[in-house]
Design an enzyme around this catalytic site. Structure first.
Site, PDB file in Angstrom:
ATOM      1  N   ASP A  38       0.623  -0.967   0.221  1.00 31.34           N
ATOM      2  CA  ASP A  38      -0.061  -0.224  -0.029  1.00 31.34           C
ATOM      3  C   ASP A  38       0.806   1.305   0.393  1.00 31.34           C
ATOM      4  O   ASP A  38       1.640   1.287   0.893  1.00 31.34           O
ATOM      5  CB  ASP A  38      -0.766  -0.223   1.455  1.00 31.34           C
ATOM      6  CG  ASP A  38      -2.227   1.208   0.756  1.00 31.34           C
ATOM      7  OD1 ASP A  38      -2.573   1.217   0.169  1.00 31.34           O
ATOM      8  OD2 ASP A  38      -2.888   0.943   2.617  1.00 31.34           O
ATOM      9  N   ASN A  86     -11.003  -2.797  -5.405  1.00 34.31           N
ATOM     10  CA  ASN A  86     -10.222  -2.168  -6.648  1.00 34.31           C
ATOM     11  C   ASN A  86     -10.229  -1.357  -7.233  1.00 34.31           C
ATOM     12  O   ASN A  86     -10.106  -0.686  -8.836  1.00 34.31           O
ATOM     13  CB  ASN A  86      -8.605  -2.356  -6.774  1.00 34.31           C
ATOM     14  CG  ASN A  86      -7.982  -2.627  -5.840  1.00 34.31           C
ATOM     15  OD1 ASN A  86      -6.561  -2.977  -5.610  1.00 34.31           O
ATOM     16  ND2 ASN A  86      -7.891  -1.588  -4.583  1.00 34.31           N
TER      17      ASN A  86
HETATM   18  C1  FPP Z   1      -2.539   0.554  -3.152  1.00 31.85           C
HETATM   19  O1  FPP Z   1      -1.581   1.952  -3.367  1.00 31.85           O
HETATM   20  C2  FPP Z   1      -1.336  -0.254  -4.349  1.00 31.85           C
HETATM   21  C3  FPP Z   1      -2.580  -1.435  -4.991  1.00 31.85           C
HETATM   22  C4  FPP Z   1      -3.700  -0.983  -5.633  1.00 31.85           C
HETATM   23  C5  FPP Z   1      -1.696  -1.716  -6.494  1.00 31.85           C
HETATM   24  C6  FPP Z   1      -0.583  -2.695  -6.032  1.00 31.85           C
HETATM   25  C7  FPP Z   1       0.274  -2.682  -6.900  1.00 31.85           C
HETATM   26  C8  FPP Z   1       1.730  -2.446  -7.250  1.00 31.85           C
HETATM   27  C9  FPP Z   1       2.683  -2.582  -6.537  1.00 31.85           C
HETATM   28  C10 FPP Z   1       2.209  -2.599  -9.039  1.00 31.85           C
HETATM   29  C11 FPP Z   1       2.403  -3.653  -9.358  1.00 31.85           C
HETATM   30  C12 FPP Z   1       2.560  -5.127  -8.850  1.00 31.85           C
HETATM   31  C13 FPP Z   1       3.002  -6.359  -9.353  1.00 31.85           C
HETATM   32  C14 FPP Z   1       2.453  -7.761  -9.112  1.00 31.85           C
HETATM   33  C15 FPP Z   1       3.215  -5.776 -11.002  1.00 31.85           C
HETATM   34  P1  FPP Z   1      -3.090   2.649  -2.826  1.00 31.85           P
HETATM   35  O2  FPP Z   1      -2.635   3.130  -4.673  1.00 31.85           O
HETATM   36  O3  FPP Z   1      -3.983   2.444  -2.475  1.00 31.85           O
HETATM   37  O4  FPP Z   1      -1.987   3.174  -2.661  1.00 31.85           O
HETATM   38  P2  FPP Z   1      -2.385   5.068  -1.187  1.00 31.85           P
HETATM   39  O5  FPP Z   1      -3.005   4.440  -0.520  1.00 31.85           O
HETATM   40  O6  FPP Z   1      -0.851   5.521  -0.941  1.00 31.85           O
HETATM   41  O7  FPP Z   1      -3.400   5.871  -2.712  1.00 31.85           O
END
Ligand code: FPP
Length: 260
Positions: A38, A86
């Site tokens: 996250d 998501n």
């Molecule tokens: C949460 O951060 C992250 C995600 C929903 C996506 C996770 C994906 C990756 C780390 C990249 C790709 C992974 C692979 C396997 C290629 P957020 O967007 O909720 O962050 P925030 O809470 O700061 O908004």
């Protein structure tokens, strides 16, 4: 999707890492680490960049963390890439993430195969596009003979959704006369989960300062140890993982029993 035969649970629970002679520190470390990655969005916002910039930076972190696992005695690494919730994000962010997953798999396929990583995906594939599903199948197939780190990528995964899908299949087996209701217990149900070939996670890490589990591995993490850390995922390093593994080694896991 064909399912692999379920392994002998005693085998997957073997605490000896297959990374050479285990040191006592390795033997006490977590064998299965699961990570809620996250903080990509906030990492990008702090730099005045769009959220997808953060997701790309987050994807680059994955390789370093996978590579760190053998030396830490971590045999199983499970990462939460995209949840069933998501889809509520903007259409642009969802499309950008799907494109990132496709590019990541295509780019990393040979690297992961050469590094003896065995990749599996968990989650419901029905909402994913055909090209992504094909790449996921290819990556699983390319790495199925590998016996190094077992990397499981949760994609369109939700713990409640997984339990619901498992229950549906279990109910079908009961209806078909393959299973008696009286035989449904804590050993039977996990055989229907997406994770049926994996041991339960020992340590669940969530980055970015949020202290919640967000529908991740609900059944499997019943007795996991948790670490909620402030680091945003794109800043998470192998050193930090090593520190968390060491601190896990100092914990007293009792699984409901009294201290010995
Ligand atoms: C949460 O951060 C992250 C995600 C929903 C996506 C996770 C994906 C990756 C780390 C990249 C790709 C992974 C692979 C396997 C290629 P957020 O967007 O909720 O962050 P925030 O809470 O700061 O908004």
């Amino acid at each position: 999707m064909s399912r692999e035969p379920a392994p002998d649970r005693a085998l997957v629970a073997d605490p000896t890492p297959e990374t050479g002679a285990p040191t006592s520190a390795l033997a006490r470390g977590p064998r299965h680490v699961a990570i809620i990655m996250d903080g990509n969005g906030r990492w990008a916002q702090a730099r005045g960049r769009p959220r997808l910039f953060g997701h790309h930076a987050g994807a680059r972190r994955v390789g370093e963390i996978v590579q760190a696992c053998p030396a830490l005695g971590v045999k199983y690494l499970t990462i939460f890439a995209f949840s069933t919730e998501n889809w509520k994000r903007t259409q642009a962010e969802v499309a950008g993430l799907m494109s990132l997953f496709r590019r990541y798999i295509a780019k990393e396929m040979q690297v992961l195969a050469a590094k003896n990583v065995r990749v599996r995906f968990i989650g419901d594939r029905v909402r994913l596009d055909a090209k992504l599903i094909l790449l996921m199948d290819q990556l699983e197939h390319e790495t199925e003979g590998n016996d190094g780190t077992h990397l499981t990528i949760a994609l369109n995964y939700g713990g409640r959704d997984e339990v619901a899908r498992a229950t549906k299949r279990l109910a079908q087996d009961v209806a078909d006369g393959m299973l008696l209701p009286a035989d449904v217990d804590e050993e039977t149900l996990p055989k229907y989960l997406d994770t049926y070939v994996l041991p339960d996670p020992d340590l669940v890490i969530r980055t970015s300062g949020e202290a919640r589990i967000s529908n991740f591995l609900l059944w499997q993490s019943a007795y996991a140890e948790y670490e909620f850390i402030d680091t945003l995922w794109p800043d998470f390093t192998a050193e930090e993982l090593s520190r968390l593994c060491q601190s896990y080694g100092a914990r007293d896991r009792r699984f409901g029993a009294v201290p010995s």
